[in-house]
Design a protein around this motif. Structure first.
Motif, PDB file in Angstrom:
ATOM      1  N   ALA A 119       1.280   4.133  -3.052  1.00  0.00           N
ATOM      2  CA  ALA A 119       1.393   5.592  -2.676  1.00  0.00           C
ATOM      3  C   ALA A 119       2.423   6.391  -3.062  1.00  0.00           C
ATOM      4  O   ALA A 119       2.348   7.626  -3.653  1.00  0.00           O
ATOM      5  CB  ALA A 119       0.976   6.056  -1.029  1.00  0.00           C
ATOM      6  N   SER A 120       3.714   5.832  -2.786  1.00  0.00           N
ATOM      7  CA  SER A 120       4.905   6.546  -3.418  1.00  0.00           C
ATOM      8  C   SER A 120       4.942   6.819  -4.928  1.00  0.00           C
ATOM      9  O   SER A 120       5.421   7.485  -5.367  1.00  0.00           O
ATOM     10  CB  SER A 120       6.244   5.709  -2.647  1.00  0.00           C
ATOM     11  OG  SER A 120       6.165   5.661  -1.460  1.00  0.00           O
ATOM     12  N   HIS A 158       0.812  -1.213  -0.035  1.00  0.00           N
ATOM     13  CA  HIS A 158      -0.159  -0.094   0.090  1.00  0.00           C
ATOM     14  C   HIS A 158       0.869   1.521  -0.123  1.00  0.00           C
ATOM     15  O   HIS A 158       0.610   2.177  -0.802  1.00  0.00           O
ATOM     16  CB  HIS A 158      -0.889   0.119   1.206  1.00  0.00           C
ATOM     17  CG  HIS A 158      -2.228   1.142   1.231  1.00  0.00           C
ATOM     18  ND1 HIS A 158      -3.199   0.836   1.816  1.00  0.00           N
ATOM     19  CD2 HIS A 158      -2.454   1.854   0.176  1.00  0.00           C
ATOM     20  CE1 HIS A 158      -3.957   1.630   1.565  1.00  0.00           C
ATOM     21  NE2 HIS A 158      -3.709   2.201   0.524  1.00  0.00           N
ATOM     22  N   LYS A 159       1.940   1.203   0.570  1.00  0.00           N
ATOM     23  CA  LYS A 159       2.848   2.380   0.873  1.00  0.00           C
ATOM     24  C   LYS A 159       3.497   2.611  -0.411  1.00  0.00           C
ATOM     25  O   LYS A 159       3.851   3.831  -0.775  1.00  0.00           O
ATOM     26  CB  LYS A 159       3.832   1.960   2.124  1.00  0.00           C
ATOM     27  CG  LYS A 159       5.245   3.136   2.109  1.00  0.00           C
ATOM     28  CD  LYS A 159       4.572   4.699   2.136  1.00  0.00           C
ATOM     29  CE  LYS A 159       5.765   5.514   2.339  1.00  0.00           C
ATOM     30  NZ  LYS A 159       6.584   5.619   1.098  1.00  0.00           N
TER      31      LYS A 159
END
Length: 338
Positions: A247-248, A243-244
């Protein structure tokens, strides 16, 4: 018998006929041509083309220095700061660089900036270090332009100035500095930096950096060739990491979403199409929820990249491409939590 001509022929033949190139280098060394003495000294230090010999390296570098070869000052400074072939002496290393910098050698000025920034052989002085960095950049040194561009981009001591940082990155990139080319690719590929979104420039610089082997640019270029979006997938703790990552990717201009692997087979696969790249993250590579979505993803026609700690796992073998994320020791003292 002209030593300067012999050294120029060494440089000319170096990329075409190394045997002939080194014949000319040896001829110039015999005549104690300063640049040739510096080169042979450095070759002895590195052990390139000739057997490594620190004693001969110091001998020839000192002879070159005595004859005014400024690069010999820089190379000797390297020996003294590392303690190779000589007793380690950071102060002497600093003084050698200072002399060559004052004589106008840009690479010496750049190296000196790092001594000020990190307190090597001199008291740490960030302001002075950045001043020297700017000086090397304004002298036309590509690596200096790259580093000073980064200072301007982040606003260290001088105030953030993104347009000016782009100017310095561009100067470095035009000289072939791959790191600057990669950065320009990212800056021109996003609208958030105030310089305008320019996909053509983004592709141009990313491609040039990738052609030089810059690993970040190669990855960026891969996303550019992807006509769809990046779909990050995982479950549990690896799902949080995925998920991170989504986003990145999105924040740096790469369209990306996160899909929970367990929920994918209950309708969320509808968000994925054949132009997408699905990145499946699983440390073991054998998580059932991850394995269950591989066949549906293949039927959709999208490319599957596995990120796993086990390249012999079912996930790695069934994906189109597999990237190892193996670590020898987990931070968790029990070796359980990744």
């Amino acid at each position: 018998g002209d030593a300067e001509a012999q050294y120029q022929l060494f440089e000319y033949y170096l990329a075409q006929d190394q045997d002939k190139a080194y014949q000319y280098l040896n001829q110039a060394v015999e005549q104690e041509y300063p640049a040739a003495l510096n080169t042979i000294g450095w070759l002895y230090y590195k052990g390139e083309r000739i057997e490594q010999d620190f004693k001969k390296a110091v001998h020839y570098l000192n002879k070159a220095k005595e004859r005014g070869e400024l690069l010999a000052y820089v190379n000797l400074a390297t020996l003294y700061v590392r303690g190779d072939a000589v007793v380690k002496d950071e102060k002497k290393s600093y003084e050698l660089l200072k002399y060559a910098s004052q004589a106008g050698l840009a690479i010496a000025t750049f190296n000196l900036s790092q001594y000020y920034l990190h307190g090597i052989g001199v008291d740490k002085n960030k302001k002075r270090g950045i001043e020297m960095l700017k000086k090397s950049a304004d002298q036309g040194l590509a690596i200096g332009q790259l580093h000073y561009g980064q200072v301007l981009f982040h606003g260290d001591e001088v105030g953030r100035d993104i347009p000016k940082s782009v100017q310095y990155f561009t100067l470095a990139a035009e000289q072939g500095e791959a790191g600057a080319q990669m950065i320009l690719g990212r800056l021109h590929g996003s609208a958030q930096y105030g310089i305008g979104l320019n996909p053509k420039l983004s592709f141009k610089w990313t491609k040039r950096a990738a052609d030089q082997g810059d690993i970040n640019a190669i990855a960026d270029l891969g996303w550019m060739y992807c006509q769809g979006k990046v779909v990050m997938m995982g479950i549990g703790k690896t799902g949080i990491i995925a998920h991170k990552m989504a986003a990145s990717f999105a924040s740096t201009g790469t369209p990306s979403i996160f899909v929970n692997a367990a929920e994918a087979v209950h309708g969320d696969l509808g968000m994925i199409n054949a132009n997408d790249v699905a990145i499946l993250v699983s440390n073991s590579g054998s998580t059932n929820e991850i394995l269950n979505i591989i066949d549906p993803l293949h039927r959709l026609g999208c490319t599957i990249i596995a990120m796993t700690g086990n390249l012999d796992s079912p996930l790695a073998k069934r994906a189109d491409h597999a990237l190892s994320i193996h670590v020898d020791t987990e931070a968790c003292p029990l070796g359980i939590a990744p």
